[in-house]
Design a protein around this motif. Sequence first.
Motif, PDB file in Angstrom:
ATOM      1  N   TRP A  73       0.841  -1.208   0.000  1.00  0.00           N
ATOM      2  CA  TRP A  73       0.000   0.000   0.000  1.00  0.00           C
ATOM      3  C   TRP A  73       0.870   1.249   0.000  1.00  0.00           C
ATOM      4  CZ3 TRP A  73      -0.419   3.914   3.670  1.00  0.00           C
ATOM      5  CH2 TRP A  73      -1.534   4.759   3.570  1.00  0.00           C
ATOM      6  N   TRP A  74       1.918   1.251   0.844  1.00  0.00           N
ATOM      7  CA  TRP A  74       2.786   2.428   0.921  1.00  0.00           C
ATOM      8  C   TRP A  74       3.453   2.687  -0.425  1.00  0.00           C
ATOM      9  CZ3 TRP A  74       7.676   4.168   0.171  1.00  0.00           C
ATOM     10  CH2 TRP A  74       7.999   5.402   0.754  1.00  0.00           C
ATOM     11  N   PHE A  75       3.967   1.646  -1.059  1.00  0.00           N
ATOM     12  CA  PHE A  75       4.630   1.844  -2.348  1.00  0.00           C
ATOM     13  C   PHE A  75       3.633   2.264  -3.433  1.00  0.00           C
ATOM     14  CE2 PHE A  75       8.150  -0.607  -0.473  1.00  0.00           C
ATOM     15  CZ  PHE A  75       9.199   0.217  -0.846  1.00  0.00           C
ATOM     16  N   GLU A  76       2.383   1.811  -3.318  1.00  0.00           N
ATOM     17  CA  GLU A  76       1.373   2.204  -4.299  1.00  0.00           C
ATOM     18  C   GLU A  76       1.099   3.700  -4.236  1.00  0.00           C
ATOM     19  OE1 GLU A  76      -1.750   2.162  -7.126  1.00  0.00           O
ATOM     20  OE2 GLU A  76      -0.212   0.652  -6.696  1.00  0.00           O
ATOM     21  N   GLY A 127       5.422   5.576  -2.900  1.00  0.00           N
ATOM     22  CA  GLY A 127       6.722   5.119  -3.337  1.00  0.00           C
ATOM     23  C   GLY A 127       6.953   5.143  -4.825  1.00  0.00           C
ATOM     24  N   ARG A 128       5.990   5.633  -5.581  1.00  0.00           N
ATOM     25  CA  ARG A 128       6.131   5.678  -7.039  1.00  0.00           C
ATOM     26  C   ARG A 128       6.629   7.050  -7.496  1.00  0.00           C
ATOM     27  NH1 ARG A 128       1.141   2.534  -9.991  1.00  0.00           N
ATOM     28  NH2 ARG A 128       1.466   0.470  -9.025  1.00  0.00           N
ATOM     29  N   PRO A 129       7.268   7.098  -8.665  1.00  0.00           N
ATOM     30  CA  PRO A 129       7.668   8.403  -9.201  1.00  0.00           C
ATOM     31  C   PRO A 129       6.451   9.338  -9.308  1.00  0.00           C
ATOM     32  CG  PRO A 129       8.685   6.647 -10.459  1.00  0.00           C
ATOM     33  CD  PRO A 129       7.711   5.984  -9.524  1.00  0.00           C
ATOM     34  N   GLY A 130       6.638  10.549  -8.849  1.00  0.00           N
ATOM     35  CA  GLY A 130       5.541  11.516  -8.876  1.00  0.00           C
ATOM     36  C   GLY A 130       4.722  11.557  -7.608  1.00  0.00           C
ATOM     37  N   SER A 131       4.966  10.619  -6.685  1.00  0.00           N
ATOM     38  CA  SER A 131       4.225  10.621  -5.424  1.00  0.00           C
ATOM     39  C   SER A 131       4.611  11.833  -4.581  1.00  0.00           C
ATOM     40  CB  SER A 131       4.518   9.350  -4.629  1.00  0.00           C
ATOM     41  OG  SER A 131       4.133   8.194  -5.330  1.00  0.00           O
ATOM     42  N   MET A 132       3.647  12.334  -3.843  1.00  0.00           N
ATOM     43  CA  MET A 132       3.935  13.405  -2.893  1.00  0.00           C
ATOM     44  C   MET A 132       4.552  12.798  -1.638  1.00  0.00           C
ATOM     45  SD  MET A 132       3.035  16.090  -4.497  1.00  0.00           S
ATOM     46  CE  MET A 132       2.930  17.399  -3.270  1.00  0.00           C
TER      47      MET A 132
END
Length: 506
Positions: free
Chosen positions: A433-436, A439-444
């Motif tokens: 859930w955290w990486f979704e 943890g992805r490029p563009g995440s705040m």
Amino acid sequence: MRIIYIDVDSLRPDHTSPYGYARKLTPNIQSIADKGVRFDEYHSSDTPCMPSRAGMTTQRFGITTGVIGHQGNDGDLYLTESRSQRGNAPFLGFHLANTGGYLTVGMTCFAERHQAYWFHGNFMEFLRPSLSLGIDEDAADVTDVALDWLDRRGKDDKWFLMLNFWDAHRDYQIDKATLDRAAASGPAPAWPDEDTIARHQTLYGAATAKDLHGAYGDPSPDPEITPHAITGRADFEQLINGYDGAISYIDHHIGRILEKLEELGIDGETAIVFTADHGEAFGEHGIYGEHAYAHPATTRVPLIVQWPGVTDRLPEEKRSHGGLFYHLDFGPTLCDMLGLPTPEGWHGKSFAPVLRGEDFAGRDHLILSQGVHTFQRAVRKGDLLYIRTLHPGTYKADPEALYDLADDPHMTRDLMPDRPELAAPLKADLADWWFEYAGRPGSMPDKMQQNLTRGPVLYSDPERYLERLESSGRRELAADYRTRLSGFLRDPHAVPAHEKPKPTPN
């Protein structure tokens, strides 16, 4: 369709009649359930007040909106470069108005109470009740404004009216007669018993047994209604009587709303949604009358949906559902019921089939967050609850804890030391859930991580609370707390050399 959305602050489902409470103090809430569907495991994804309503407004997890708490940066909503709402995730009320043509109306002082002025963007019309209680509104004030609006606009079609009742939040602004009526309505819950309350004397934190009114030893503002501390069952029962009395007071005013719908002849054409922003602990983890952990006492909220021509035709066995749901699932459900498209950027999933009496499974698991009194994230999967504490706030919280809610609903036995393997699937769900979402490029930035060294200090500063523990004869507890805080405390030796005061020449 007309829709009334009733949002009660700090309301535990199990203190209302539809959820089996022995004290029959909520006949009007029960009347909504009599023609509606009750959801038994409906949880706010982010708690307490401001994170929960930010979630309902944006229909997104707090880790992506930036609202994880009440204070400063913790409560600032991420906005786009144009300082407008996200194109693929408009505010719920904005979407209802601009896509569905609904007049969206809010009646609450929530935005002022929490300086959450983005909340106004949810509504085309916003009416602020009189603040007869200072910074908080009385249920009578909210209802008076609502009745006036219904007299003027109630017979119009296509409106969404949000009412917020605050009275179940401490401190309970009721009179002694209301307290006594609650006490006379039946026995208080049997748990916590005297032995449990005695064990709670060795716990610490804001709103625990010895520090009931905050972290700094404040006395009760009204000892006739609320005790100074929880020293035994008598104090607990007095606290519960205040809470239940406040709920019965809200129920009375909900009855006034229902009577007005009937008077106007629109009761059969108005959907009613009854819910809350978060629950309330009454002994869970030693906390009383507060919403400080990411556990079901705080995250679980009531949801009763009465939809004329749909839920009132269901057989009795279809009038409740035990599956797991987020409060973020409400927006897509509402769109489904109204025939509107669901924005792709929302994080919820429709449970409209449940309202239609169709077979429908809830979610496999839930990720639940608390960012005001502690920094915690939890995973609920089946009967298991895993809690990860990033910062304990003022509480005696371990970094990890695991509970079997079926065998231990009050979360008194941590399984983590003996059965850590049970937590492995839940920890994997939390990591995924955290990486979704972060943890992805563009995440705040995840503000819980971003603000970790500061922690949740708006209502209780750790340094000051350590002084409180030591000055009140609880040095052993202060030593335990200091160990748990470890790197979160300020290190006087860590001041850079160039900032240290220069020695005075002899």
